[in-house]
Write a protein that holds these residues in place. Structure first.
Motif, PDB file in Angstrom:
ATOM      1  N   GLY A  16       0.842  -1.194   0.000  1.00  0.00           N
ATOM      2  CA  GLY A  16       0.000   0.000   0.000  1.00  0.00           C
ATOM      3  C   GLY A  16       0.874   1.240   0.000  1.00  0.00           C
ATOM      4  N   LEU A  17       0.420   2.264  -0.736  1.00  0.00           N
ATOM      5  CA  LEU A  17       1.184   3.505  -0.855  1.00  0.00           C
ATOM      6  C   LEU A  17       0.256   4.691  -0.629  1.00  0.00           C
ATOM      7  N   ASP A  18       0.708   5.628   0.209  1.00  0.00           N
ATOM      8  CA  ASP A  18      -0.051   6.845   0.479  1.00  0.00           C
ATOM      9  C   ASP A  18       0.859   8.041   0.232  1.00  0.00           C
ATOM     10  N   ILE A  24       5.337  10.655   2.180  1.00  0.00           N
ATOM     11  CA  ILE A  24       5.006   9.420   1.472  1.00  0.00           C
ATOM     12  C   ILE A  24       5.127   8.287   2.479  1.00  0.00           C
ATOM     13  N   GLU A  25       4.143   7.426   2.539  1.00  0.00           N
ATOM     14  CA  GLU A  25       4.180   6.269   3.431  1.00  0.00           C
ATOM     15  C   GLU A  25       3.892   5.004   2.631  1.00  0.00           C
ATOM     16  N   GLY A  42       7.754   2.098   5.425  1.00  0.00           N
ATOM     17  CA  GLY A  42       8.667   3.136   4.971  1.00  0.00           C
ATOM     18  C   GLY A  42       7.988   4.492   4.979  1.00  0.00           C
ATOM     19  N   ARG A  43       8.757   5.532   5.248  1.00  0.00           N
ATOM     20  CA  ARG A  43       8.208   6.891   5.253  1.00  0.00           C
ATOM     21  C   ARG A  43       9.260   7.863   4.755  1.00  0.00           C
ATOM     22  N   TYR A  44       8.819   8.848   3.964  1.00  0.00           N
ATOM     23  CA  TYR A  44       9.737   9.840   3.419  1.00  0.00           C
ATOM     24  C   TYR A  44       9.060  11.199   3.458  1.00  0.00           C
ATOM     25  N   ALA A  45       9.752  12.213   3.984  1.00  0.00           N
ATOM     26  CA  ALA A  45       9.188  13.550   4.091  1.00  0.00           C
ATOM     27  C   ALA A  45       9.310  14.283   2.765  1.00  0.00           C
ATOM     28  N   LEU A  70      10.441   3.583  -0.790  1.00  0.00           N
ATOM     29  CA  LEU A  70      10.456   2.126  -0.967  1.00  0.00           C
ATOM     30  C   LEU A  70      11.821   1.546  -0.601  1.00  0.00           C
ATOM     31  N   GLY A  71      12.875   2.241  -1.024  1.00  0.00           N
ATOM     32  CA  GLY A  71      14.225   1.723  -0.793  1.00  0.00           C
ATOM     33  C   GLY A  71      14.675   1.803   0.651  1.00  0.00           C
TER      34      GLY A  71
END
Length: 279
Positions: A16-18, A24-25, A42-45, A70-71
């Motif tokens: 799942g991607l949000d 981004i989660e 995973g989480r990215y600001a 993702l990475g």
């Protein structure tokens, strides 16, 4: 959420991607023996200007950010071929309405025109840019309550094309429905579509993001009402900056460390006033 078989016959995996305006989660779920568990997160600001109110503003930066999310997922990178994407609901129009039996189409072939006419009258999207779907929420002897979901075709296509450039097949989901399913077990009575126990007339969910807040009300038959408010966590931080003349970093730290836990603290009343629009 559908599941994509990847490991063996008894274990299936779904990703799942949000994507929100500031983050981004990603989550990789594994279904094994009837149980679903979160395997990887995973989480990215995101910096301002990449995504605004759910719309892609800088596609190269967004693509790089998705790859990073993702990475950098833990405990291992996620390398999906297909993702389930929560369509940003700041760009989705939900219209709940009731029609008496006498106003409903008698023939199945007339339902498309009936739904399309309802969308044109209630959704602020041009007819040549409109994608629409509907669900019957409740049927009674006197009439039917329906939920209409509409989105801009160009908005939808841009997200679809974006994932295609990443080499990903995408399945779209409504964020509100996904969020409700994630907390539904205390309320739901079946393992199928999330439904409320009839003894609980309704539940409201407020999903407070950085720049907007999604409010949704679910009844026993499903989603009844949804609204996006143009206020979020950044609005609360800004109110502290303006009133107390502190920096954004200091305001964010005070908000996170103290919040609304201490009525005697100097930020309590300011934050409380900032929440008035949410009420």
């Amino acid at each position: 959420m559908s599941f994509i078989s990847r490991l063996n016959f008894w274990q299936t995996v779904s990703v799942g991607l949000d994507v929100a305006d500031r983050s981004i989660e990603v989550a990789e779920l594994i279904k094994r023996g009837g149980q679903i568990k979160v395997a990887t997160l995973g989480r990215y600001a995101l910096p301002p200007g990449v995504v605004e109110r759910g719309e892609i503003k800088d596609e190269p930066k967004l693509a790089a950010a998705v790859r990073e999310a993702l990475g950098l997922a833990k405990p291992r990178p996620i390398r999906p071929r297909r993702v389930v994407f929560g369509l940003p609901e700041s760009q989705v129009y939900l219209h709940s309405f009731t029609k008496p039996v006498g106003e409903l189409p008698r023939l199945a072939k007339d339902w498309r025109e009936f739904i399309w006419r309802e969308a044109e009258e209630n959704v602020p999207i041009a007819a040549d840019d409109l994608l629409v779907n509907h669900q019957i929420i409740e049927e009674q002897s006197t009439g039917v309550r329906l939920l209409l979901v509409a989105v801009s075709r160009s908005f939808f296509n841009r997200w679809q094309n974006f994932f295609r450039t990443l080499g990903l097949t995408v399945e779209f989901e409504l964020e509100t429905n996904a969020l409700f399913r994630s907390i539904a077990p205390p309320f739901a009575v079946s393992a199928g579509p999330a439904r409320l126990d009839s003894s609980r007339p309704a539940v409201a969910i407020a999903d407070l993001g950085a720049v907007s807040t999604q409010v949704a009300v679910f009844e026993k038959n499903g989603l009844r009402y949804s609204r996006t408010l143009p206020y979020g966590a950044e609005s609360l931080t800004a109110s502290l900056v303006k009133t107390l003349k502190m920096s954004a970093v200091e305001a964010e730290k005070a908000k996170q460390e103290n919040g609304l836990t201490d009525p005697a603290h100097k930020i309590f009343t300011i934050l409380l006033n900032g929440l008035v629009p949410f009420r």
